[in-house]
Design a protein around this motif. Structure first.
Motif, PDB file in Angstrom:
ATOM      1  N   ALA A  88      22.550 -33.530  29.817  1.00 22.29           N
ATOM      2  CA  ALA A  88      21.883 -32.582  28.925  1.00 22.29           C
ATOM      3  C   ALA A  88      22.777 -32.259  27.725  1.00 22.29           C
ATOM      4  O   ALA A  88      22.296 -32.106  26.598  1.00 22.29           O
ATOM      5  N   ALA A  89      24.077 -32.187  27.963  1.00 24.05           N
ATOM      6  CA  ALA A  89      25.025 -31.906  26.878  1.00 24.05           C
ATOM      7  C   ALA A  89      25.011 -33.006  25.835  1.00 24.05           C
ATOM      8  O   ALA A  89      25.053 -32.733  24.635  1.00 24.05           O
ATOM      9  N   ALA A  90      24.934 -34.260  26.276  1.00 26.04           N
ATOM     10  CA  ALA A  90      24.989 -35.391  25.342  1.00 26.04           C
ATOM     11  C   ALA A  90      23.823 -35.364  24.359  1.00 26.04           C
ATOM     12  O   ALA A  90      24.019 -35.473  23.146  1.00 26.04           O
ATOM     13  N   PHE A  91      22.588 -35.182  24.850  1.00 30.16           N
ATOM     14  CA  PHE A  91      21.469 -35.197  23.902  1.00 30.16           C
ATOM     15  C   PHE A  91      21.353 -33.879  23.139  1.00 30.16           C
ATOM     16  O   PHE A  91      20.834 -33.849  22.030  1.00 30.16           O
ATOM     17  N   SER A  92      21.883 -32.799  23.687  1.00 27.02           N
ATOM     18  CA  SER A  92      21.888 -31.525  22.960  1.00 27.02           C
ATOM     19  C   SER A  92      22.905 -31.551  21.823  1.00 27.02           C
ATOM     20  O   SER A  92      22.671 -30.982  20.762  1.00 27.02           O
ATOM     21  N   LYS A  93      24.026 -32.221  22.053  1.00 23.64           N
ATOM     22  CA  LYS A  93      25.031 -32.368  20.999  1.00 23.64           C
ATOM     23  C   LYS A  93      24.452 -33.167  19.833  1.00 23.64           C
ATOM     24  O   LYS A  93      24.643 -32.815  18.677  1.00 23.64           O
ATOM     25  N   LYS A  94      23.710 -34.221  20.149  1.00 25.71           N
ATOM     26  CA  LYS A  94      23.075 -35.018  19.092  1.00 25.71           C
ATOM     27  C   LYS A  94      22.081 -34.190  18.282  1.00 25.71           C
ATOM     28  O   LYS A  94      21.888 -34.442  17.100  1.00 25.71           O
ATOM     29  N   ALA A  95      21.467 -33.204  18.930  1.00 26.41           N
ATOM     30  CA  ALA A  95      20.514 -32.329  18.240  1.00 26.41           C
ATOM     31  C   ALA A  95      21.218 -31.257  17.411  1.00 26.41           C
ATOM     32  O   ALA A  95      20.577 -30.545  16.644  1.00 26.41           O
ATOM     33  N   GLY A  96      22.549 -31.123  17.596  1.00 26.16           N
ATOM     34  CA  GLY A  96      23.320 -30.164  16.809  1.00 26.16           C
ATOM     35  C   GLY A  96      23.689 -28.888  17.538  1.00 26.16           C
ATOM     36  O   GLY A  96      24.128 -27.923  16.912  1.00 26.16           O
ATOM     37  N   ALA A  97      23.547 -28.849  18.846  1.00 28.12           N
ATOM     38  CA  ALA A  97      23.858 -27.643  19.616  1.00 28.12           C
ATOM     39  C   ALA A  97      25.317 -27.616  20.062  1.00 28.12           C
ATOM     40  O   ALA A  97      25.899 -28.660  20.350  1.00 28.12           O
ATOM     41  N   ASP A  98      25.870 -26.414  20.115  1.00 27.57           N
ATOM     42  CA  ASP A  98      27.206 -26.206  20.675  1.00 27.57           C
ATOM     43  C   ASP A  98      27.127 -26.108  22.202  1.00 27.57           C
ATOM     44  O   ASP A  98      28.049 -26.517  22.897  1.00 27.57           O
ATOM     45  N   TYR A  99      26.026 -25.541  22.683  1.00 27.69           N
ATOM     46  CA  TYR A  99      25.818 -25.331  24.109  1.00 27.69           C
ATOM     47  C   TYR A  99      24.390 -25.699  24.474  1.00 27.69           C
ATOM     48  O   TYR A  99      23.500 -25.674  23.629  1.00 27.69           O
ATOM     49  N   VAL A 100      24.186 -25.982  25.750  1.00 29.00           N
ATOM     50  CA  VAL A 100      22.842 -26.224  26.258  1.00 29.00           C
ATOM     51  C   VAL A 100      22.679 -25.427  27.549  1.00 29.00           C
ATOM     52  O   VAL A 100      23.605 -25.340  28.357  1.00 29.00           O
ATOM     53  N   LEU A 101      21.506 -24.828  27.707  1.00 28.25           N
ATOM     54  CA  LEU A 101      21.190 -24.127  28.940  1.00 28.25           C
ATOM     55  C   LEU A 101      20.117 -24.921  29.675  1.00 28.25           C
ATOM     56  O   LEU A 101      19.055 -25.208  29.130  1.00 28.25           O
ATOM     57  N   VAL A 102      20.431 -25.279  30.907  1.00 31.23           N
ATOM     58  CA  VAL A 102      19.481 -25.957  31.778  1.00 31.23           C
ATOM     59  C   VAL A 102      19.113 -24.956  32.857  1.00 31.23           C
ATOM     60  O   VAL A 102      19.998 -24.442  33.557  1.00 31.23           O
ATOM     61  N   GLY A 103      17.811 -24.643  32.986  1.00 31.33           N
ATOM     62  CA  GLY A 103      17.430 -23.593  33.910  1.00 31.33           C
ATOM     63  C   GLY A 103      16.255 -23.935  34.796  1.00 31.33           C
ATOM     64  O   GLY A 103      15.534 -24.905  34.560  1.00 31.33           O
ATOM     65  N   LYS A 104      16.106 -23.110  35.822  1.00 31.46           N
ATOM     66  CA  LYS A 104      14.954 -23.233  36.700  1.00 31.46           C
ATOM     67  C   LYS A 104      14.596 -21.865  37.248  1.00 31.46           C
ATOM     68  O   LYS A 104      15.430 -20.952  37.283  1.00 31.46           O
TER      69      LYS A 104
END
Length: 183
Positions: A97-113
């Motif tokens: 999730a971090a890899a594709f979020s970084k490509k989108a320009g994010a510093d962090y990604v939250l994966v939730g359920k």
């Protein structure tokens, strides 16, 4: 006398500069929030009301974090689906999730359920991942009672507060309501 005024002005301008610097630094923190998955292990899993509640969590959390000054980064839904190897995969593999979020320009990604073991309560769960290195910054769990929208929002506010403590510490949740209970 002039020296005192000069020192006082320097302090005031220094405080203003630090405030502006803090605001600018906080505004730079960007977060991608992926769609929450529903983990419903009750005897009646996947009812429309729970699916709708789960779908609403992302938007509620984005609104709370935007209000605090965070920049929300959108990640294409197709990208999320392509990277997802099955239910819970991205939750357990934050580095992907971090890899594709970084490509989108994010510093962090939250994966939730939303984990629902009972009709009486559910848990908002999430992993905050540093998009630059794929390492987990924080893991959060917030209990919510029932399925009422107000209760879900209070749980999301608590969740945002926990996330913020690992980030910029700038979020101030709305004052608590007397009729709402979360842990």
């Amino acid at each position: 006398m002039n020296l005192r005024k000069n020192i006082g002005l320097r302090r005031k301008f220094g405080a203003i500069f630090l405030s502006l610097f803090s605001i600018a630094a906080c505004a730079e923190t960007s977060i991608a929030i992926l769609d929450f998955e529903l983990s419903d292990v009750t005897l009646a899993p996947g009812i429309p009301a729970e699916i709708a509640r789960t779908a609403s969590i992302k938007a509620m959390l984005e609104n709370e974090l935007k209000r605090a000054g965070y920049k929300i980064i959108s990640v294409d839904l197709d990208t999320q689906h392509e990277a997802n190897g099955g239910f819970g995969y991205l939750f357990d593999h934050g580095d992907i999730a971090a890899a594709f979020s970084k490509k989108a320009g994010a510093d962090y990604v939250l994966v939730g359920k939303l984990h629902k073991p009972s009709f009486l309560f559910a848990y908002l769960m999430g992993h905050l991942i540093n998009a630059n290195n794929g390492k987990m910054v924080g893991s959060y769990t917030v209990e919510t009672k029932g399925g009422d929208k107000k209760l879900t929002l209070k749980a999301v506010e608590t969740f945002a507060s926990k996330m913020d403590k690992d980030l910029d510490n700038i979020y101030t949740p709305p004052p608590p309501s007397k009729s709402v209970h979360t842990k």
